[in-house]
Motif scaffolding. Structure first.
Motif, PDB file in Angstrom:
ATOM      1  N   ILE A   1      -2.935   5.658 -11.836  1.00  0.00           N
ATOM      2  CA  ILE A   1      -3.569   5.860 -10.517  1.00  0.00           C
ATOM      3  C   ILE A   1      -4.831   5.005 -10.413  1.00  0.00           C
ATOM      4  O   ILE A   1      -5.099   4.368  -9.386  1.00  0.00           O
ATOM      5  N   LEU A   2      -5.582   4.963 -11.506  1.00  0.00           N
ATOM      6  CA  LEU A   2      -6.810   4.140 -11.504  1.00  0.00           C
ATOM      7  C   LEU A   2      -6.468   2.653 -11.374  1.00  0.00           C
ATOM      8  O   LEU A   2      -7.140   1.907 -10.661  1.00  0.00           O
ATOM      9  N   PHE A   3      -5.411   2.239 -12.043  1.00  0.00           N
ATOM     10  CA  PHE A   3      -4.997   0.830 -11.937  1.00  0.00           C
ATOM     11  C   PHE A   3      -4.547   0.486 -10.522  1.00  0.00           C
ATOM     12  O   PHE A   3      -4.795  -0.608 -10.025  1.00  0.00           O
ATOM     13  N   HIS A   4      -3.890   1.434  -9.887  1.00  0.00           N
ATOM     14  CA  HIS A   4      -3.489   1.219  -8.491  1.00  0.00           C
ATOM     15  C   HIS A   4      -4.718   0.974  -7.618  1.00  0.00           C
ATOM     16  O   HIS A   4      -4.723   0.097  -6.753  1.00  0.00           O
TER      17      HIS A   4
ATOM     18  N   PHE B   1      -7.221   3.426  -0.562  1.00  0.00           N
ATOM     19  CA  PHE B   1      -7.116   3.178   0.883  1.00  0.00           C
ATOM     20  C   PHE B   1      -8.151   2.150   1.331  1.00  0.00           C
ATOM     21  O   PHE B   1      -7.891   1.325   2.196  1.00  0.00           O
ATOM     22  N   VAL B   2      -9.347   2.246   0.729  1.00  0.00           N
ATOM     23  CA  VAL B   2     -10.409   1.287   1.080  1.00  0.00           C
ATOM     24  C   VAL B   2      -9.974  -0.121   0.672  1.00  0.00           C
ATOM     25  O   VAL B   2     -10.099  -1.083   1.434  1.00  0.00           O
TER      26      VAL B   2
ATOM     27  N   TYR C   1      -7.274  -1.360   2.928  1.00  0.00           N
ATOM     28  CA  TYR C   1      -7.836  -1.640   4.260  1.00  0.00           C
ATOM     29  C   TYR C   1      -8.491  -3.023   4.258  1.00  0.00           C
ATOM     30  O   TYR C   1      -8.281  -3.835   5.156  1.00  0.00           O
ATOM     31  N   ARG C   2      -9.230  -3.286   3.207  1.00  0.00           N
ATOM     32  CA  ARG C   2      -9.897  -4.593   3.085  1.00  0.00           C
ATOM     33  C   ARG C   2      -8.863  -5.721   2.969  1.00  0.00           C
ATOM     34  O   ARG C   2      -8.997  -6.775   3.592  1.00  0.00           O
ATOM     35  N   ALA C   3      -7.824  -5.441   2.190  1.00  0.00           N
ATOM     36  CA  ALA C   3      -6.792  -6.482   2.009  1.00  0.00           C
ATOM     37  C   ALA C   3      -6.081  -6.772   3.326  1.00  0.00           C
ATOM     38  O   ALA C   3      -5.855  -7.933   3.686  1.00  0.00           O
TER      39      ALA C   3
ATOM     40  N   CYS D   1       0.845  -1.200   0.000  1.00  0.00           N
ATOM     41  CA  CYS D   1       0.000   0.000   0.000  1.00  0.00           C
ATOM     42  C   CYS D   1       0.880   1.249   0.000  1.00  0.00           C
ATOM     43  O   CYS D   1       0.626   2.201  -0.749  1.00  0.00           O
ATOM     44  N   LEU D   2       1.924   1.243   0.816  1.00  0.00           N
ATOM     45  CA  LEU D   2       2.799   2.423   0.905  1.00  0.00           C
ATOM     46  C   LEU D   2       3.544   2.672  -0.399  1.00  0.00           C
ATOM     47  O   LEU D   2       3.694   3.817  -0.828  1.00  0.00           O
ATOM     48  N   VAL D   3       3.985   1.590  -1.031  1.00  0.00           N
ATOM     49  CA  VAL D   3       4.685   1.758  -2.316  1.00  0.00           C
ATOM     50  C   VAL D   3       3.731   2.356  -3.354  1.00  0.00           C
ATOM     51  O   VAL D   3       4.093   3.271  -4.105  1.00  0.00           O
ATOM     52  N   ALA D   4       2.497   1.856  -3.356  1.00  0.00           N
ATOM     53  CA  ALA D   4       1.501   2.387  -4.293  1.00  0.00           C
ATOM     54  C   ALA D   4       1.240   3.860  -3.991  1.00  0.00           C
ATOM     55  O   ALA D   4       1.138   4.691  -4.899  1.00  0.00           O
ATOM     56  N   LEU D   5       1.174   4.181  -2.706  1.00  0.00           N
ATOM     57  CA  LEU D   5       0.903   5.556  -2.297  1.00  0.00           C
ATOM     58  C   LEU D   5       2.024   6.487  -2.751  1.00  0.00           C
ATOM     59  O   LEU D   5       1.767   7.586  -3.265  1.00  0.00           O
TER      60      LEU D   5
END
Lengths: 657, 343
Positions: A87-90, A38-39, A42-44, A10-14
């Motif tokens: 960004i959408l793919f992320h 983030f949602v 969070y679920r993952a 998540c952090l790398v994507a961010l």
């Protein structure tokens, strides 16, 4: 997959998204779907069910279609379109973290985002994001390795992990500096998105208003005196070009417009040499991409060092590159502070448009009865400074007259262009050759980096008049410019920005050559060999090389012995023992009456215990080491050292034996 | 040392080349920065992985004896002779473990040991000169492999592990004891010279057999058991001359090994006769291991050249893979005939 791995993903994507956001080129609407990431994570992390592959597949197709719409109709920019799509793919991927392969896709996507960001921005923020990215990506792929090996925790690997992070940063810097640079592109045309500002060979009076309000940084200039005094922080006139012809409210630079007096100079081994005059000032200029080929400096140029292979210099002192540059350009120019001597015919500097009777009358009135050109010039300069008001909005009062006349007789308000034009025309009516000089007046000084920050709003025009055989500078514009007061933090940030622009964004093959030169000769000697004697200074250079080589060989020895064995072998060698004999045999070789016998017996006993014990006892080892030192000293002819920690050893020995 | 790029490594290398070319083409220094970072990751991946495997010395010890189907502990010792720590290493022991043994770190100059229970599926001899040492540390771009000699193994420079045939619980398989009570009774008696063991007093035992010291210690009457002077003899004949069906053959070998094991454990003088080799009578574990060594490697069927003559007092167990046999004449003489196909 452990939650920590998902969190790192998540952090790398961010950070990937952040690298694009900091460019400021994205459509803000993209932040809405982007924040859904983030949602997803969070679920993952919580281990909630992930999206069905049909759903992610369908949405991916939609995103792809959106990309075409965005790139060709909405943003009309492929790079921005790809950025939006990434960004959408992320976001989509954040709902589909199932297999160990999925985080790797995220890492790769973030890397692409970083590359896109490097094309969209040159800002310092990219540097901060980049550093963050290095730290995270090293951690992430290190963790991927552990995942593959089935290791659940990173705790035992923290030390190598941090070491590797450090080495990656270091190697990145080394590779960055050493990777070869080409001067041009191999394929295609570069997509330059630098800052541009106008500086043409003709200027219409009243056209600088917009520029004078623009705070964009145009260049940063470091000035160092080379003999003559120079007060850092004082206003600095950085000349660009001169204008001779004034017609229909427009100044025209004849030299640049018609290439009349410009002379081409080619680069030699040390740079481009213009004259052999004394070098009074060293100026290092980092010029942002400008819509001009001009190079700015103060004084009279003596030598130029830059990447440019050739430059043009006019008689008026306008220094220019063969063509406009779309990239940041750095140069070092050495100048002399002596005024330029007047050369050649001066007719063009006396040219006047028609219908300036009132101007001439005013000039004569201001000059008064003096006949000295210098006096006349100073009088005109003082008159304009004292009787007119500085304004960036000089509205016209009478449009039937020329803007200069309107300025001189009606509005009495204006900015540098009006003042300078008025002075040049007034001087010319008095028979004094004069010309308009454009450039920048640097007033903002950064004491953190000891350089001037020059902005678009510092664009300035002033006057040069031919007086007493020299071109002298006059500035009739009153110094009413607002006081520059910037906070220390902003100045420090600008200093960081300058270093970033200079050493990262603006790093060039010229810098590579300089570093190579520095590496070849790292030591500068303050002494010289006496006359007639050989210069042996080069002898010093192999010393650090040899030292490093020996150190490396020592450290990388294949069979480096642990200290327990090393101590014993050394003592055995000192006692003349053969390498094949054991500790006990060594002891047997020494008569019991020998003064070192007692110590040696204990030393050998401890050697056996430490050497063949599965676990090392630190107290025993300390005692062993103390005995080793004591024996070594004694065997070198000194008295045995009394500093042996006897008490603790005895107590522990009692427990362990 | 073999260096193999992984799937991720190949893709990363491709990306590195593309970014490198793009940087060179555009002259964009920020792109150069990204390229430099990727190159740094790539180089560190290569160098760190290479150095990680250097100068490692391995030794393997196996807790013997090993029977097929039993899990046994193997102990791997790794000595790091470098001046820096090795991390995340996997030791592949071909034929012994599929996943290998994983060691998180081996400090410099130290010996790190790791043990793992390993299931040996098949009988036979496992000979190993090398362990394959493998790592993809620190990243996942390359897999480094090299052979590490097992220099301090249990049997010299080559580790030789003999896995004996699978032992069967004979009583459970056949429902009855192989050796009858009478046969067992013949084994031990309460008179003799050589004390074999102690047991609780049973009515009828002579008072001279009472072991007073242990009786006093336990508070219960204990008697000494003596080994018979001339132990009963057991012969196991395995007909491996005709069997072509591997499964039946393996069962027959296992059954023979189990019979021998039980008989030796009970103190019989035992011999094994196969078409390949015939052992003389003997007792004790050393004799048993020799016979099991033979059974561990017993492979191809060979015809019987000659069957040693049977003695009067010996108990003969005949192990036949199936009903086809050349040893039909021994069936009436045998105490019991086992058909492996029935197991």
């Amino acid at each position: 997959m452990p939650p920590i791995y998902k969190l790192i993903t998540c952090l790398v994507a961010l950070v990937g998204d952040l690298s694009l956001i900091t460019t400021g080129e994205l459509n803000p609407l993209i932040y809405i779907p982007g924040s859904l990431m983030f949602v997803g994570y969070y679920r993952a992390i919580k281990g909630l069910p992930q999206a069905h592959r049909y759903l992610t597949g369908t949405l991916s197709t939609v995103v792809l279609l959106l990309f075409f719409f965005d790139a060709f109709y909405l943003s009309r920019d492929i790079i921005v379109g790809v950025s939006h799509m990434s960004i959408l793919f992320h976001t989509l991927k954040s709902f589909d973290i199932k297999d160990p392969w999925d985080p790797l896709q995220v890492f790769f996507m973030s890397l692409i985002q970083l590359l896109l960001a490097s094309e969209l921005t040159r800002s310092l923020a990219f540097g901060a994001v980049f550093l963050l990215f290095i730290v995270l990506i090293v951690f992430a792929i290190f963790y991927s390795h552990l995942m593959k090996e089935g290791v659940p925790t990173v705790r035992p690997f923290l030390r190598p992990l941090f070491s590797i992070m450090g080495i990656v940063v270091l190697l990145t810097a080394i590779f960055f500096v050493s990777t070869p640079r080409l001067r041009g592109s191999l394929i295609g045309v570069g997509l330059s998105r630098g800052i541009r500002s106008g500086f043409s060979e003709s200027i219409k009076l009243g056209g600088l208003e917009e520029v004078k309000l623009d705070p964009t940084v145009v260049m940063r200039v470091t000035v160092k005196p080379m003999g003559r005094p120079f007060i850092q922080g004082n206003p600095l006139y950085l000349r660009g070009s001169t204008f001779e012809l004034y017609r229909e409210d427009t100044w025209i630079d004849l030299d640049r417009a018609f290439q009349t007096s410009s002379r081409k100079y080619r680069a030699g081994p040390g740079g481009i040499v213009f004259s052999d005059a004394r070098r009074d000032l060293y100026q290092e200029v980092v010029l942002e991409p400008l819509d001009s080929e001009l190079l700015f400096y103060t004084g009279t140029p003596v030598m130029l060092q830059s990447e440019a292979g050739e430059v043009y210099l006019t008689e008026d002192g306008a220094l220019s590159l063969p063509r406009k540059r779309s990239k940041r350009f750095r140069y070092i120019i050495y100048t002399t502070t002596d005024p330029r001597p007047v050369k050649g015919p001066l007719m063009e500097y006396l040219q006047l448009p028609g219908g300036l009777r009132r101007v001439k009358a005013l000039a004569e009135e201001v000059a008064g009865g003096t006949s000295e050109p210098m006096q006349k010039a100073h009088s005109v300069e003082a008159y304009l400074r004292q009787n007119y008001t500085y304004s960036l909005n000089p509205s016209r009062v009478d449009r039937s007259v020329s803007p200069v006349e309107d300025f001189l007789f009606n509005t009495r308000r204006g900015y540098c262009e009006y003042y300078a034009t008025a002075m040049v025309l007034m001087l010319r009516t008095l028979g004094i050759p004069a010309r308009l000089v454009t450039g920048y007046l640097a007033v903002e000084y950064n004491q953190y980096g000891n350089y001037y920050i020059v902005r678009q709003r510092d664009a300035h025009t002033w006057v040069e008049a031919a007086v007493d055989g020299l071109w002298l500078t006059f500035d009739p514009t009153p110094s009413t410019a607002e006081e520059i007061s910037r906070s220390d933090l902003l100045l420090f940030l600008d200093f960081l920005k300058m270093k970033w622009q200079r050493y990262v964004v603006g790093f060039s093959s010229y810098d590579q050559r300089r570093i190579a030169g520095l590496l070849a000769r790292p030591i500068r000697f303050g002494f010289k060999a006496p006359a007639g004697r050989p210069d042996l200074r080069w002898v010093v250079y192999p010393v650090p090389v040899l030292f490093t080589a020996v150190l490396l060989i020592y450290l990388m020895r294949r069979h480096r012995l642990p200290p327990v064995s090393r101590f014993f072998f050394e003592i055995r060698r000192s006692l003349g023992g053969e390498p094949s004999i054991t500790g006990t045999e060594l002891l047997q070789q020494l008569p019991p009456s020998h003064p070192l016998f007692g110590e040696l017996r204990e030393f050998v006993l401890l050697y056996h215990r430490l050497r063949f014990s599965p676990r090392r006892d630190e107290d025993l080892f300390r005692r062993y080491e103390a005995l080793y030192r004591s024996l070594r000293k004694a065997l070198r002819g000194r008295s045995p050292s009394p500093e042996v920690p006897e008490e603790r050893y005895t107590r522990n020995q009692g427990q362990q034996v | 040392m073999r260096i193999e790029p992984t799937r991720e490594g190949k893709r990363f290398l491709l990306a590195l080349l593309v970014v490198g070319f793009t940087s060179l083409n555009t002259g964009n220094n920020l792109m150069y920065l990204t390229f430099s970072m990727m190159a740094a990751l790539f180089v560190i991946s290569l160098v760190a992985g290479f150095l990680n495997l250097k100068s490692l010395q391995t030794a393997l010890q196996v807790d013997e004896p090993i029977f097929a189907g039993q899990s046994k502990e193997i102990l791997l010792s790794v000595k790091n002779r470098k001046w820096f720590t090795s991390y995340s290493i996997r030791f592949l022991l071909e034929g012994i473990t599929r996943e290998g043994l994983y060691i998180a770190k081996v400090p410099p100059g130290n010996v790190t040991r790791i043990n793992q229970r390993v299931l040996f599926q098949k009988r036979g001899v496992y000979e190993m000169r090398y362990a394959i040492v493998q790592t993809s540390f620190p990243f996942i771009f390359f897999r480094f492999r090299q052979k590490a000699p097992l220099s301090a193994g249990t049997r010299g420079t080559t580790l030789r592990v003999v896995v004996y045939p699978r032992l069967l619980d004979i009583e459970r398989v056949f429902g009855t004891a192989i050796l009858t009570e009478e046969q067992r009774g013949r084994l031990l008696q309460t008179e003799g010279e050589e004390v074999h063991s102690l047991r609780q007093y049973r009515p009828g035992d002579h008072w001279r057999a009472i072991h007073w010291k242990s009786t006093a210690k336990r508070g219960d009457l204990m008697v000494k058991e003596f080994v018979v002077d001339e132990p009963e003899r057991v012969t196991v004949v395995l007909d491996n001359s005709l069997c072509k069906e591997e499964e039946a053959f393996e069962k027959a070998v296992s059954l023979s090994a189990s019979l021998l094991y039980e008989a030796v454990q009970r103190g019989y003088s035992v011999r094994l006769i196969t078409s390949s080799k015939a052992f003389p009578f003997g007792s004790g574990m050393e004799h048993l291991w020799r016979m099991l060594d033979c059974l561990a490697v017993l492979r191809s069927p060979r015809p019987f050249e000659a069957v040693p003559p049977m003695e009067e007092r010996e108990i003969l167990f005949l192990v036949l893979p199936d009903e086809k046999t050349f040893l039909g004449h021994l069936i009436p003489r045998a105490e019991r005939v086992f058909y492996a196909s029935d197991i």
